[in-house]
Design an enzyme around this catalytic site. Structure first.
Site, PDB file in Angstrom:
ATOM      1  CB  SER A  33      19.028  17.338 -71.957  1.00  0.00           C
ATOM      2  OG  SER A  33      18.216  16.860 -72.966  1.00  0.00           O
ATOM      3  CD  GLU A  76      12.784  22.170 -66.865  1.00  0.00           C
ATOM      4  OE1 GLU A  76      12.682  21.751 -65.710  1.00  0.00           O
ATOM      5  OE2 GLU A  76      13.750  21.873 -67.600  1.00  0.00           O
ATOM      6  CG  HIS A 127      14.532  21.277 -71.283  1.00  0.00           C
ATOM      7  ND1 HIS A 127      14.497  20.653 -70.068  1.00  0.00           N
ATOM      8  CD2 HIS A 127      14.951  20.331 -72.165  1.00  0.00           C
ATOM      9  CE1 HIS A 127      14.896  19.405 -70.205  1.00  0.00           C
ATOM     10  NE2 HIS A 127      15.161  19.175 -71.464  1.00  0.00           N
ATOM     11  CG  ASN A 145      16.627  16.605 -67.920  1.00  0.00           C
ATOM     12  OD1 ASN A 145      15.697  15.802 -67.811  1.00  0.00           O
ATOM     13  ND2 ASN A 145      16.994  17.095 -69.088  1.00  0.00           N
TER      14      ASN A 145
HETATM   15  C1  LIG Z   1      15.842  14.156 -71.429  1.00  0.00           C
HETATM   16  C2  LIG Z   1      15.203  15.461 -71.281  1.00  0.00           C
HETATM   17  O1  LIG Z   1      15.863  16.492 -71.518  1.00  0.00           O
HETATM   18  C3  LIG Z   1      13.825  15.673 -70.790  1.00  0.00           C
HETATM   19  C4  LIG Z   1      12.832  14.600 -70.991  1.00  0.00           C
HETATM   20  O2  LIG Z   1      12.134  14.577 -71.970  1.00  0.00           O
HETATM   21  S1  LIG Z   1      12.741  13.465 -69.780  1.00  0.00           S
HETATM   22  C5  LIG Z   1      11.415  12.420 -70.284  1.00  0.00           C
HETATM   23  C6  LIG Z   1      10.073  12.999 -69.929  1.00  0.00           C
HETATM   24  N1  LIG Z   1       9.052  12.086 -70.345  1.00  0.00           N
HETATM   25  C7  LIG Z   1       8.508  11.166 -69.521  1.00  0.00           C
HETATM   26  O3  LIG Z   1       8.832  11.112 -68.344  1.00  0.00           O
HETATM   27  C8  LIG Z   1       7.531  10.248 -70.171  1.00  0.00           C
HETATM   28  C9  LIG Z   1       6.925   9.272 -69.189  1.00  0.00           C
HETATM   29  N2  LIG Z   1       5.957   8.439 -69.878  1.00  0.00           N
HETATM   30  C10 LIG Z   1       4.671   8.829 -70.091  1.00  0.00           C
HETATM   31  O4  LIG Z   1       4.227   9.894 -69.697  1.00  0.00           O
HETATM   32  C11 LIG Z   1       3.795   7.848 -70.840  1.00  0.00           C
HETATM   33  O5  LIG Z   1       4.338   6.570 -70.681  1.00  0.00           O
HETATM   34  C12 LIG Z   1       3.657   8.185 -72.367  1.00  0.00           C
HETATM   35  C13 LIG Z   1       2.865   9.486 -72.520  1.00  0.00           C
HETATM   36  C14 LIG Z   1       4.984   8.323 -73.067  1.00  0.00           C
HETATM   37  C15 LIG Z   1       2.916   7.049 -73.065  1.00  0.00           C
HETATM   38  O6  LIG Z   1       1.697   6.854 -72.408  1.00  0.00           O
HETATM   39  P1  LIG Z   1       0.982   5.421 -72.355  1.00  0.00           P
HETATM   40  O7  LIG Z   1      -0.370   5.640 -71.800  1.00  0.00           O
HETATM   41  O8  LIG Z   1       1.885   4.468 -71.685  1.00  0.00           O
HETATM   42  O9  LIG Z   1       1.001   4.938 -73.836  1.00  0.00           O
HETATM   43  P2  LIG Z   1       0.016   5.192 -75.046  1.00  0.00           P
HETATM   44  O10 LIG Z   1      -1.346   4.642 -74.732  1.00  0.00           O
HETATM   45  O11 LIG Z   1       0.747   4.680 -76.241  1.00  0.00           O
HETATM   46  O12 LIG Z   1      -0.061   6.768 -75.187  1.00  0.00           O
HETATM   47  C16 LIG Z   1      -0.980   7.561 -74.479  1.00  0.00           C
HETATM   48  C17 LIG Z   1      -1.522   8.594 -75.418  1.00  0.00           C
HETATM   49  O13 LIG Z   1      -0.470   9.499 -75.794  1.00  0.00           O
HETATM   50  C18 LIG Z   1      -0.368   9.532 -77.204  1.00  0.00           C
HETATM   51  N3  LIG Z   1       1.040   9.522 -77.577  1.00  0.00           N
HETATM   52  C19 LIG Z   1       1.999   8.694 -77.105  1.00  0.00           C
HETATM   53  N4  LIG Z   1       3.171   9.012 -77.666  1.00  0.00           N
HETATM   54  C20 LIG Z   1       2.923  10.053 -78.512  1.00  0.00           C
HETATM   55  C21 LIG Z   1       3.721  10.820 -79.373  1.00  0.00           C
HETATM   56  N5  LIG Z   1       5.014  10.604 -79.531  1.00  0.00           N
HETATM   57  N6  LIG Z   1       3.132  11.815 -80.058  1.00  0.00           N
HETATM   58  C22 LIG Z   1       1.827  12.078 -79.949  1.00  0.00           C
HETATM   59  N7  LIG Z   1       1.009  11.383 -79.156  1.00  0.00           N
HETATM   60  C23 LIG Z   1       1.566  10.386 -78.449  1.00  0.00           C
HETATM   61  C24 LIG Z   1      -1.013   8.261 -77.719  1.00  0.00           C
HETATM   62  O14 LIG Z   1      -1.612   8.484 -78.997  1.00  0.00           O
HETATM   63  C25 LIG Z   1      -2.052   7.946 -76.691  1.00  0.00           C
HETATM   64  O15 LIG Z   1      -3.235   8.590 -77.039  1.00  0.00           O
HETATM   65  P3  LIG Z   1      -4.585   7.713 -77.024  1.00  0.00           P
HETATM   66  O16 LIG Z   1      -4.822   7.446 -75.571  1.00  0.00           O
HETATM   67  O17 LIG Z   1      -5.597   8.611 -77.617  1.00  0.00           O
HETATM   68  O18 LIG Z   1      -4.287   6.501 -77.830  1.00  0.00           O
HETATM   69  N1  LIG Z   2      15.709  12.768 -76.176  1.00  0.00           N
HETATM   70  C1  LIG Z   2      15.039  13.437 -75.242  1.00  0.00           C
HETATM   71  O1  LIG Z   2      14.198  12.869 -74.526  1.00  0.00           O
HETATM   72  C2  LIG Z   2      15.284  14.893 -75.053  1.00  0.00           C
HETATM   73  C3  LIG Z   2      16.336  15.558 -75.688  1.00  0.00           C
HETATM   74  N2  LIG Z   2      16.529  16.908 -75.496  1.00  0.00           N
HETATM   75  C4  LIG Z   2      17.622  17.606 -76.174  1.00  0.00           C
HETATM   76  O2  LIG Z   2      17.174  17.926 -77.488  1.00  0.00           O
HETATM   77  C5  LIG Z   2      18.291  17.888 -78.397  1.00  0.00           C
HETATM   78  C6  LIG Z   2      17.983  16.882 -79.506  1.00  0.00           C
HETATM   79  O3  LIG Z   2      17.745  15.605 -78.938  1.00  0.00           O
HETATM   80  P1  LIG Z   2      17.000  14.449 -79.760  1.00  0.00           P
HETATM   81  O4  LIG Z   2      15.896  15.029 -80.562  1.00  0.00           O
HETATM   82  O5  LIG Z   2      16.724  13.374 -78.779  1.00  0.00           O
HETATM   83  O6  LIG Z   2      18.169  13.984 -80.750  1.00  0.00           O
HETATM   84  P2  LIG Z   2      18.079  13.190 -82.132  1.00  0.00           P
HETATM   85  O7  LIG Z   2      19.377  12.488 -82.283  1.00  0.00           O
HETATM   86  O8  LIG Z   2      16.804  12.421 -82.229  1.00  0.00           O
HETATM   87  O9  LIG Z   2      17.986  14.389 -83.218  1.00  0.00           O
HETATM   88  C7  LIG Z   2      19.026  15.304 -83.455  1.00  0.00           C
HETATM   89  C8  LIG Z   2      18.977  15.656 -84.939  1.00  0.00           C
HETATM   90  O10 LIG Z   2      19.829  16.794 -85.177  1.00  0.00           O
HETATM   91  C9  LIG Z   2      20.396  16.640 -86.462  1.00  0.00           C
HETATM   92  N3  LIG Z   2      21.591  17.487 -86.520  1.00  0.00           N
HETATM   93  C10 LIG Z   2      22.781  17.291 -85.909  1.00  0.00           C
HETATM   94  N4  LIG Z   2      23.602  18.336 -86.157  1.00  0.00           N
HETATM   95  C11 LIG Z   2      22.878  19.221 -86.917  1.00  0.00           C
HETATM   96  C12 LIG Z   2      23.164  20.496 -87.495  1.00  0.00           C
HETATM   97  N5  LIG Z   2      24.352  21.090 -87.321  1.00  0.00           N
HETATM   98  N6  LIG Z   2      22.200  21.120 -88.217  1.00  0.00           N
HETATM   99  C13 LIG Z   2      20.991  20.527 -88.398  1.00  0.00           C
HETATM  100  N7  LIG Z   2      20.660  19.316 -87.881  1.00  0.00           N
HETATM  101  C14 LIG Z   2      21.611  18.671 -87.155  1.00  0.00           C
HETATM  102  C15 LIG Z   2      20.677  15.142 -86.595  1.00  0.00           C
HETATM  103  O11 LIG Z   2      20.730  14.766 -87.961  1.00  0.00           O
HETATM  104  C16 LIG Z   2      19.471  14.534 -85.853  1.00  0.00           C
HETATM  105  O12 LIG Z   2      18.427  14.198 -86.752  1.00  0.00           O
HETATM  106  C17 LIG Z   2      19.530  17.550 -77.546  1.00  0.00           C
HETATM  107  O13 LIG Z   2      20.129  18.750 -77.134  1.00  0.00           O
HETATM  108  C18 LIG Z   2      18.911  16.814 -76.353  1.00  0.00           C
HETATM  109  O14 LIG Z   2      19.712  16.882 -75.223  1.00  0.00           O
HETATM  110  C19 LIG Z   2      15.692  17.667 -74.720  1.00  0.00           C
HETATM  111  C20 LIG Z   2      14.595  17.078 -74.112  1.00  0.00           C
HETATM  112  C21 LIG Z   2      14.336  15.639 -74.193  1.00  0.00           C
END
Ligand SMILES: CC(=O)CC(=O)SCCNC(=O)CCNC(=O)[C@H](O)C(C)(C)COP(=O)(O)OP(=O)(O)OC[C@H]1O[C@@H](n2cnc3c(N)ncnc32)[C@H](O)[C@@H]1OP(=O)(O)O
Ligand SMILES: NC(=O)C1=CN([C@@H]2O[C@H](COP(=O)(O)OP(=O)(O)OC[C@H]3O[C@@H](n4cnc5c(N)ncnc54)[C@H](O)[C@@H]3O)[C@@H](O)[C@H]2O)C=CC1
Length: 313
Positions: free
Chosen positions: A146, A179, A167, A217
């Site tokens: 991330s 990405e 990503h 991010n």
């Molecule tokens: C940290 C990082 O490195 C990067 C990141 O990931 S940052 C985070 C980026 N993600 C976001 O910003 C998510 C923002 N949220 C959303 O887009 C929406 O709230 C959401 C898609 C998560 C859920 O949508 P929602 O309409 O509120 O809920 P919900 O009705 O349960 O889901 C919508 C559809 O997606 C599907 N869905 C939801 N979660 C799912 C999952 N984990 N896997 C598969 N399908 C999924 C559901 O089945 C649903 O389909 P139906 O309409 O056919 O039932």
């Molecule tokens: N949580 C999020 O929304 C997002 C996370 N990421 C990135 O993806 C990566 C994973 O994040 P998550 O799936 O959220 O974490 P998570 O905690 O759900 O899963 C990580 C998994 O890796 C396993 N693990 C740790 N060390 C290991 C090793 N040496 N070999 C094999 N398995 C090992 C752990 O047992 C755990 O199940 C991180 O780098 C995170 O920054 C990227 C996009 C979105």
């Protein structure tokens, strides 16, 4: 209307992936948590042979269960009038996913390794060093990090030309973006293969340099952090902050809901890493409330509690 939009997204991802071809046939996903299980799913449903690796057999069992359930959701939409074809799609996709607790053994047959383990440089270094010694020459390595630097992660491997960032976004089966990050030494051929592979698994790819947080991010994490600070100061309730951003800015989730969804530990790893690197940047300053919640194990949805309480899955 909302359901129609989501349906369209999942169906489009699926049909794109069926139509596209990729040089990559065998993919190993390391880390079977939130992200790794989603990456394994979209790869398998696009016809790739997947090995999903985690150190924990319990995590792998949980991942297989959630992938099965999520494939069932896709099948219901894509094959809504042909349930038997839907069942076949789920069974064939599941059959393409093997699991393993041995990263090195799993890398030996991979064209592409996507790492999705804990957001910690030392742990990622140890893993990639181990994989570099055993993976075939042609194998491309990618990290789903991330916030960490791709150049720094790949500093421990010899194949720097065959290394990049892939990503994904959470939830992987639903979010359409990938990405593709070019490190300083990522070759043109590797970049091209990563872009083609991203399209083949149904994602829209954008390209970014190896800059902190890439595009999404770098914008999203400071926004989430500002929301936590607003709440910490007592300027508004958590519910009102989230309602404000959903109804006032059109976001699908509010920032505190999103923080819980991503995982408060992941948010903290990102912030701490950037703060250590850029100590003068006020946007990256540690947040006492975030640290407190993480130290109490309140990691968000996956832990049953973060800013809100959730039913434990
Ligand atoms: C940290 C990082 O490195 C990067 C990141 O990931 S940052 C985070 C980026 N993600 C976001 O910003 C998510 C923002 N949220 C959303 O887009 C929406 O709230 C959401 C898609 C998560 C859920 O949508 P929602 O309409 O509120 O809920 P919900 O009705 O349960 O889901 C919508 C559809 O997606 C599907 N869905 C939801 N979660 C799912 C999952 N984990 N896997 C598969 N399908 C999924 C559901 O089945 C649903 O389909 P139906 O309409 O056919 O039932
Ligand atoms: N949580 C999020 O929304 C997002 C996370 N990421 C990135 O993806 C990566 C994973 O994040 P998550 O799936 O959220 O974490 P998570 O905690 O759900 O899963 C990580 C998994 O890796 C396993 N693990 C740790 N060390 C290991 C090793 N040496 N070999 C094999 N398995 C090992 C752990 O047992 C755990 O199940 C991180 O780098 C995170 O920054 C990227 C996009 C979105």
């Amino acid at each position: 209307m909302k359901k129609m939009v989501q349906f369209g997204v999942i169906a489009r991802n699926f049909s794109n992936s069926s139509a596209m071809q990729s040089a990559i046939k065998n993919i190993t996903v390391i880390g079977g948590g939130l992200m790794g299980s989603g990456i394994a799913q979209v790869s398998a449903q696009a016809g790739q042979n997947v090995t999903l690796v985690d150190l924990s057999p319990e995590v792998l069992a949980k991942s297989q269960k959630s992938i099965g359930a999520n494939l069932g959701r896709v099948a219901k939409k894509v094959y809504k009038d042909k349930p038997q074809e839907g069942e076949k799609f789920v069974a064939e996709s599941m059959a393409r996913i093997k699991t393993s607790t041995d990263p090195a053994a799993a890398a030996k047959s991979a064209d592409l390794v996507v790492e999705a383990i804990v957001e910690n440089m030392g742990v990622k270094h140890k893993l990639f060093q181990q994989l570099d010694a055993v993976a075939p020459e042609h194998t491309i390595f990618a990290s789903n990090t991330s916030s960490l630097s791709i150049n720094e992660i790949c500093s421990v491997v010899k194949r720097k030309d065959r290394f990049g960032g892939l990503h994904f976004f959470n939830p992987v089966p639903v979010m359409r973006l990938l990405e593709v990050v070019r490190g300083a030494e990522t070759s043109d051929a590797t970049y091209k293969t990563m872009m083609e592979w991203g399209k083949a698994v149904g994602k829209t790819c954008i390209t970014c340099k190896d800059t902190p947080g890439f595009v999404v991010n770098r914008l999203l994490v400071p926004y989430i952090c500002e929301a936590i600070r607003l709440y910490e100061r007592g300027d508004a309730s958590a519910r009102d902050i989230d309602t404000a951003m959903k109804l006032g800015a059109g976001y699908p989730m509010g920032p505190l809901e999103l923080a819980d969804y991503v995982g408060l530990d992941t948010n903290k790893f990102i912030l701490d890493g950037w703060h250590n690197k850029y100590p003068d940047q006020p946007l990256f300053k540690p947040i006492p409330l975030l640290n407190k919640l993480v130290s109490e194990g309140k990691l968000g949805v996956k832990a049953g509690e973060g800013f809100y309480k959730y039913e434990k899955k």
